[in-house]
Structure formats: C-alpha cells, structure tokens
Design a protein around this motif. Sequence first.
Motif, PDB file in Angstrom:
ATOM      1  N   SER A  20      15.246  -4.483  57.646  1.00 54.69           N
ATOM      2  CA  SER A  20      14.801  -5.120  56.535  1.00 54.69           C
ATOM      3  C   SER A  20      14.606  -6.625  56.689  1.00 54.69           C
ATOM      4  O   SER A  20      14.717  -7.194  57.909  1.00 54.69           O
ATOM      5  CB  SER A  20      16.076  -4.983  55.503  1.00 54.69           C
ATOM      6  N   TRP A  21      14.233  -7.183  55.716  1.00 53.70           N
ATOM      7  CA  TRP A  21      13.866  -8.785  55.829  1.00 53.70           C
ATOM      8  C   TRP A  21      13.826  -9.287  54.434  1.00 53.70           C
ATOM      9  O   TRP A  21      13.831  -8.517  53.507  1.00 53.70           O
ATOM     10  CB  TRP A  21      12.175  -9.027  56.563  1.00 53.70           C
ATOM     11  N   LEU A  22      13.663 -10.701  54.333  1.00 51.16           N
ATOM     12  CA  LEU A  22      13.431 -11.337  53.219  1.00 51.16           C
ATOM     13  C   LEU A  22      12.156 -11.682  53.026  1.00 51.16           C
ATOM     14  O   LEU A  22      11.447 -12.535  53.783  1.00 51.16           O
ATOM     15  CB  LEU A  22      14.545 -12.371  53.043  1.00 51.16           C
ATOM     16  N   GLU A  23      11.397 -11.414  51.890  1.00 54.31           N
ATOM     17  CA  GLU A  23      10.230 -11.949  51.438  1.00 54.31           C
ATOM     18  C   GLU A  23      10.510 -13.193  50.653  1.00 54.31           C
ATOM     19  O   GLU A  23      11.330 -13.306  49.399  1.00 54.31           O
ATOM     20  CB  GLU A  23       9.407 -10.902  50.347  1.00 54.31           C
ATOM     21  N   ILE A  24       9.819 -14.472  50.907  1.00 53.10           N
ATOM     22  CA  ILE A  24       9.863 -15.720  50.381  1.00 53.10           C
ATOM     23  C   ILE A  24       8.601 -16.146  49.770  1.00 53.10           C
ATOM     24  O   ILE A  24       7.495 -15.882  50.353  1.00 53.10           O
ATOM     25  CB  ILE A  24      10.371 -16.716  51.366  1.00 53.10           C
ATOM     26  N   THR A  25       8.683 -16.515  48.511  1.00 50.48           N
ATOM     27  CA  THR A  25       7.772 -17.041  47.749  1.00 50.48           C
ATOM     28  C   THR A  25       7.893 -18.497  47.346  1.00 50.48           C
ATOM     29  O   THR A  25       8.663 -18.852  46.706  1.00 50.48           O
ATOM     30  CB  THR A  25       7.164 -16.165  46.626  1.00 50.48           C
ATOM     31  N   TYR A  26       6.939 -19.346  47.719  1.00 46.91           N
ATOM     32  CA  TYR A  26       7.078 -20.756  47.526  1.00 46.91           C
ATOM     33  C   TYR A  26       5.892 -21.493  47.236  1.00 46.91           C
ATOM     34  O   TYR A  26       4.983 -21.428  48.197  1.00 46.91           O
ATOM     35  CB  TYR A  26       8.094 -21.523  48.507  1.00 46.91           C
ATOM     36  N   ASP A  27       5.698 -22.114  46.220  1.00 45.85           N
ATOM     37  CA  ASP A  27       4.493 -22.975  45.612  1.00 45.85           C
ATOM     38  C   ASP A  27       3.235 -21.983  45.875  1.00 45.85           C
ATOM     39  O   ASP A  27       2.182 -22.404  46.461  1.00 45.85           O
ATOM     40  CB  ASP A  27       4.409 -23.964  46.788  1.00 45.85           C
ATOM     41  N   GLY A  28       3.447 -21.065  45.476  1.00 34.76           N
ATOM     42  CA  GLY A  28       2.281 -19.846  45.208  1.00 34.76           C
ATOM     43  C   GLY A  28       1.914 -19.309  46.560  1.00 34.76           C
ATOM     44  O   GLY A  28       0.964 -18.477  46.554  1.00 34.76           O
ATOM     45  N   CYS A  29       2.639 -19.420  47.739  1.00 31.67           N
ATOM     46  CA  CYS A  29       2.304 -18.828  48.952  1.00 31.67           C
ATOM     47  C   CYS A  29       3.628 -17.927  49.527  1.00 31.67           C
ATOM     48  O   CYS A  29       4.696 -17.880  49.299  1.00 31.67           O
ATOM     49  CB  CYS A  29       2.391 -19.875  50.096  1.00 31.67           C
ATOM     50  N   GLU A  30       3.272 -16.925  50.000  1.00 30.95           N
ATOM     51  CA  GLU A  30       4.111 -15.810  50.398  1.00 30.95           C
ATOM     52  C   GLU A  30       4.566 -15.812  51.966  1.00 30.95           C
ATOM     53  O   GLU A  30       3.694 -16.304  52.979  1.00 30.95           O
ATOM     54  CB  GLU A  30       3.462 -14.394  50.314  1.00 30.95           C
TER      55      GLU A  30
END
Length: 212
Positions: free
Chosen positions: A75-85
């Motif tokens: 598994s991993w963590l999906e990070i979204t910040y300032d419209g970017c993945e």
Amino acid sequence: MTTTISTVALAHAAKVLAKAMPSTTLPIGPQLEAWVLLTLGGALKSLGASVHAAPSGDFYVRLNQHKIFKSHRSSWLEITYDGCEYELHNALQIQGRSRAHHEIDVCLVAGKPKTAPAHRRIFRAGIECKQHTAAVSENVVRALLGISLEVNQFWLGHCFPLGVASTGGRISKNTERLLDYYDIAYIGTDVANLKHSKFAIHQFANRILRSL
C-alpha cells in the motif's frame, strides 16, 4: 480505489506501531519505515494536503524493496496538494538516470500517469531509515547523496528535500557537516520518546510542501 484517511487515524496507527517496535519479531527497518511513512502522511495532512490510502482496504507495508506490481501486496499514501498528485511509498525502487534501480526507504514521487509507473516518475523527496546502535556514519549520507543524484535530486537545479531517520540518536562530526552543508534533515527516532521525532518529521513535511 482509495480510502480517505484522517490525521487522527494516521497518528493512532503510528502510535500503535511505535509501541510494538521493541517487542515484535519483525526487523526494525521495515517498522521504522512504516512509522516514518504514517507519521509523515499525518504531518502532510495536518499542513493542508489531502491524503488517501491506496489501494482501498487493509494497509500493507512493504518488507522488501519492490517496484509497483499488482501481484505485490503493498500500500501507499496518495497525496494531493495545490492541485497536483503525488504518492508516498516505503521501500520503493526508483530508476536512476543510468537506468539502474535504487531503493529509497520512504519517498515521495510526482504524479501517477498510466504511462509512467512509480519507479520511473520524478523523485520529489526522500528519507533514508537506518537502525544504529552507535553514531550515524557519514557513509549513510554519502549513499543518500549518490542515490539522489541518480534519481534527479538536482533536476533542473532544484534540490528536493532529503532526510535521514535513525534509531541511533547520535551523529558523527563528519556526518553533521554533510547534513548541514547539503541541508539534509536529521530525524532521530528514539522509540521510547517519539515526541521530538514527530516534530522533526512535521518540519520535514513543511519543507516538502514548500518545495512542491
């Protein structure tokens, strides 16, 4: 599919893992990677990033380095910040400019286009996790610098955040000089008292978001 995960859930999982570290039969290395991964994910979320666990369901931490294949249970963590993945992984193999593969214990990679598997994407931040009973050697930092250069750490002149997490608690003078010169974060992880370590990871998370 992904599962929404709260800051509280990440902090609780990291706390439970930290309590189990001294007594579990698993090697300390993967445990340290898992604790850093969860704590860093919680810090990023607390600073305004969106964090989801992927794939949905139970969360599995890699015990050995791998590329991402569906056949590997991880598994991993999906990070979204300032419209970017981005994706936050542990024990992920990254393909360098020489086309050789290198493991980074905890790393953030940019984007998730179907044509670019994670091990070929742009490396954005990384932490090397080490178990030490004595002072941390400068060789750890040298290796991290070499790998980071291979995976475009200085891509377009931009230096991405790097860190060293260690259970040793002490660093040699040469190591200290290298850390200071290259602005590499040091995260001492005393499993008996993780308050300072959590603060250091929170600072590192802030550096990551400022660099994105």
